[in-house]
Design a protein around this motif. Structure first.
Motif: not given
Length: 96
Positions: A10-14, A5-7, A75-80, A45-50
């Motif tokens: 997040x995709x919509x927000x990006x 759900x967070x992912x 690139x980052x780890x991303x969480x709430x 470009x960027x990568x995100x680990x959710x």
């Protein structure tokens, strides 16, 4: 909040923050530990680990690929708990 759900949110927000960007899910069955999301925006470009939380465990090779891809671009780890900070850093990275 569940990670999927967070992912999805997040995709919509990006897509709202970076109009015209491409956000796609990467296949960890192809490269074990590759970050979840690839964000393509203009010539950057960027990568995100959710992760579902700051305390969620990291799977093998995730730290390696996040560090390697961060050295290449972003690139980052991303969480709430850190989402706003990461999105601010991404805005700055994509601005240059």
């Amino acid at each position: 909040m569940k990670e999927n759900k967070f992912q999805a949110d997040l995709k919509k927000e990006l897509r709202a923050i970076f109009p015209g960007c491409i956000v796609t899910k990467l296949d960890s069955s192809d490269i074990q530990g590759i970050p979840d999301l690839l964000v393509l925006y203009k010539d950057k470009w960027a990568t995100l680990e959710v992760k579902k939380s700051a305390t969620a465990s990291h799977r093998p090779n995730q730290d390696y690929y996040v560090a390697k891809m961060n050295a290449m671009s972003f690139s980052r780890f991303i969480y709430p708990e850190n989402k706003e900070d990461v999105l601010d850093e991404l805005r700055e990275s994509f601005k240059a």
